[in-house]
Design an enzyme around this catalytic site. Structure first.
Site, short mmCIF file in Angstrom:
data_model
loop_
_atom_site.label_atom_id
_atom_site.label_comp_id
_atom_site.label_asym_id
_atom_site.label_seq_id
_atom_site.Cartn_x
_atom_site.Cartn_y
_atom_site.Cartn_z
N SER A 180 -9.17 2.00 2.19
CA SER A 180 -7.99 2.83 1.77
C SER A 180 -6.99 1.91 1.15
O SER A 180 -6.02 2.80 0.06
CB SER A 180 -7.60 3.58 2.72
N LYS B 289 0.90 -1.44 0.13
CA LYS B 289 0.49 0.78 0.06
C LYS B 289 0.95 1.15 0.33
O LYS B 289 2.30 1.19 0.24
CB LYS B 289 -0.64 0.13 1.44
N SER C 174 -10.39 -0.74 6.61
CA SER C 174 -9.28 -0.14 5.61
C SER C 174 -8.47 -1.66 4.20
O SER C 174 -8.11 -1.29 3.69
CB SER C 174 -7.88 0.64 5.33
#
Length: 557
Positions: free
Chosen positions: A206, A131, A230
């Site tokens: 996210s 990420k 997330s």
């Protein structure tokens, strides 16, 4: 004068796209095609061996094959770099690309194996995607904000360093929403990331870039972070597995946020964890990480033991409603199917209530909204950038510290402690005459995967962050035409429920056809190994139960 966000965005996208070799570029992209997961197999860019590497191996299997000499690390990383390049062109899931360094790393690992006759470490030859917020030296961690796009990390995060020391290969970083603040992945810096199962649907956030990349098989193991869903939300949206561990298990030192330094949402700690195409790979990740003794490298990580003897027969608490949002009919039907499948397999399933949940949700919202937003808006305004539509709809506005914020924080943290006591007694101590629960199952959300920017709320996910319980997503099936014919029978529970019900209005309902659904598994604080064992058992049952077998666009299990 600082550059404007439009200029920064155009430049960063051009640099990123220039790192995709011409021979890895698609000849054309059909804009009418909404399920793009088959394109890598059809486009002719990948060889037969590369298709085999990216489609027929789990992460653990790749490491074993490289160790045996069946596969070469260089061949493995080239296969995943090519597939990630295809995924980027179709879903816009990457921020930073370092294919050249990754291929050189693969060559080095092959030389090391030839010279030493053994792997460098337990991740030897495994490509791992990260990420965007997880720092890699020499690359930005923009977290979807233009003002951060040129701030390059000067050292690796602890997690990246551990992966490299164990023989892994880092090759891409993946998209997040603006500021990592949304449940869909869209920023003005990078644009919108698309769900490859259905490009009209929410990809989740996210950690949405990881979700898209893994669903395209451009990665076999990805790392995300989770403060309120997330990891679990993108996993649910993309038909994947994702686990949010208990805090202080996975290193976060060197992971970037937009928070004021030292301000960890006043009692809700962000954690890092894996997303993968199989539950076995998620569990294997934690086993490998424990062997690397991360507590010796990050002072926030506590020593722990992950491995726990698995149980053949589980006592499962089924939480059908959290008391905040009544699930939409497809989710209710799916939960019933999960109940029947597990009961038929010999497990004990008990429908439970958790009356404390709504109060805990309000405390969670209080802690989150206590956090000032000045830092976020200062970054945005420095380049003329505005909040994305989802954040505008959420009502995110500039605010500084409240004069009585410290007193409010004390009250909210005290409330959190009281919720933890009640949750402990209700779920795990239970009293005489009640079987001790091994795991709790509930929805990831009150709705299936919605259209873009349609995620209604975090209630089913974020409260488990408040009480710091490990939790994960298990894909179940997609929404059928029969599901669309059901109506909501229960009365509304309030404004959060009303927002969820609005998604079931006739003008929106058909958009759910074929949308992925997942069940959330929740374990006791610190019992991450037991949770992963239980998730594996539950997943094996669901994969063999006719009513819950994933449709063709979900992962092959």
């Amino acid at each position: 004068m600082p550059a404007k966000w439009e200029e920064i965005s155009a430049r960063k996208r051009q640099v990123r796209d220039s790192k995709i070799p011409k021979e890895w570029r698609l000849a054309s992209i059909d804009p009418a095609r909404i399920n793009v997961t088959g394109v890598p197999r059809e486009c002719g860019i990948l060889t037969a061996e590369e298709l085999n590497i990216t489609e027929d191996y789990e992460a653990k299997g790749i490491v074993e094959a490289v160790a045996k000499g069946t596969l070469k690390a260089e061949a493995v990383v080239i296969a995943f770099c090519k597939r990630a390049a295809i995924a980027q062109q179709l879903t816009n899931c990457l921020t930073e690309i370092f294919f050249d360094e990754a291929i050189e790393r693969g060559q080095f690992l092959d030389r090391y194996m030839a010279e030493h006759g053994k792997p460098l470490g337990p991740l030897h030859g495994l490509p791992i995607s990260l990420k965007d917020c997880i720092s890699v030296s020499g690359y930005a961690s923009s977290v979807g904000i233009s003002a951060r796009a040129d701030t390059l990390a000067t050292e690796h995060s602890v997690l990246a360093s551990l992966f490299l020391s164990a023989g892994a290969i880092l090759y891409v970083k993946t998209t997040t929403p603006q500021g990592q603040l949304a449940f869909d992945t869209h920023s003005y810096l990078w644009g919108r990331t698309l769900n490859p199962l259905n490009t009209t649907l929410n990809v989740g956030g996210s950690t949405g870039g990881e979700g898209a990349l893994l669903a395209m098989r451009g990665s076999v193991l990805g790392m995300g972070t989770d403060m309120g869903g997330s990891i679990r939300v993108p996993a649910a949206c993309c038909g994947l597995y994702g686990v949010k561990p208990t805090s202080r298990r996975v290193p976060r030192q060197g992971s970037e946020t937009i928070e004021i330094p030292g301000y960890f949402y006043g009692g809700i700690t962000t954690v890092a964890g894996p997303l993968a195409r199989t539950m076995g790979d998620c569990k294997w990740f934690f086993e490998v990480l424990e062997s690397l003794e991360p507590w010796r490298h990050d002072p926030q990580v506590l020593p722990y033991t992950f491995k726990t003897p698995p149980k053949k027969r589980l006592n499962i608490g089924l939480l059908k409603s959290d008391g905040v949002v009544v699930p939409l009919p497809p989710v209710v039907t799916m939960l019933g199917e999960v109940d029947r499948a597990l009961t038929a397999a010999g497990h004990n399933v008990e429908v439970i209530d958790l009356p404390e949940f709504p109060a805990a949700y309000w405390t969670t919202l209080g802690l989150i909204t206590l956090n000032p937003t000045n830092n976020f808006f200062n970054l945005m305004e420095s380049t003329g950038e505005s909040p994305t539509p989802w954040l505008v709809q959420l009502g995110l506005k500039r605010k500084g510290h409240k004069p009585d914020a410290l007193d409010d924080s004390y009250k909210l943290i005290h409330a959190k402690e009281q919720h933890e006591i009640v949750f402990q007694k209700t779920l795990w101590e239970r009293g005489e005459g009640k079987l001790p629960l091994d795991v709790v199952l509930c929805p990831v959300s009150g709705h299936p995967t919605p259209k873009q920017d349609g995620w209604a709320g975090p209630d089913y996910a974020i409260v488990w962050n408040l009480v710091d319980y490990p939790a994960g997503a298990i894909p179940v099936r997609t929404v059928t035409k029969k599901d669309l014919g059901e109506e909501i029978a229960a009365p509304s529970l309030g404004r959060f429920d009303d927002a969820n019900r609005a998604l079931w209005n006739p003008e929106f309902r058909d958009s759910f056809l074929g949308a992925p659904m997942a069940v959330q598994a929740v374990g006791r604080k610190g019992d991450d190994g037991a949770l992963c064992n239980a998730m594996q058992v539950i997943d094996q049952v669901l994969r063999g139960f006719a009513s819950t077998k994933p449709a063709a666009q979900l992962p092959k299990i």
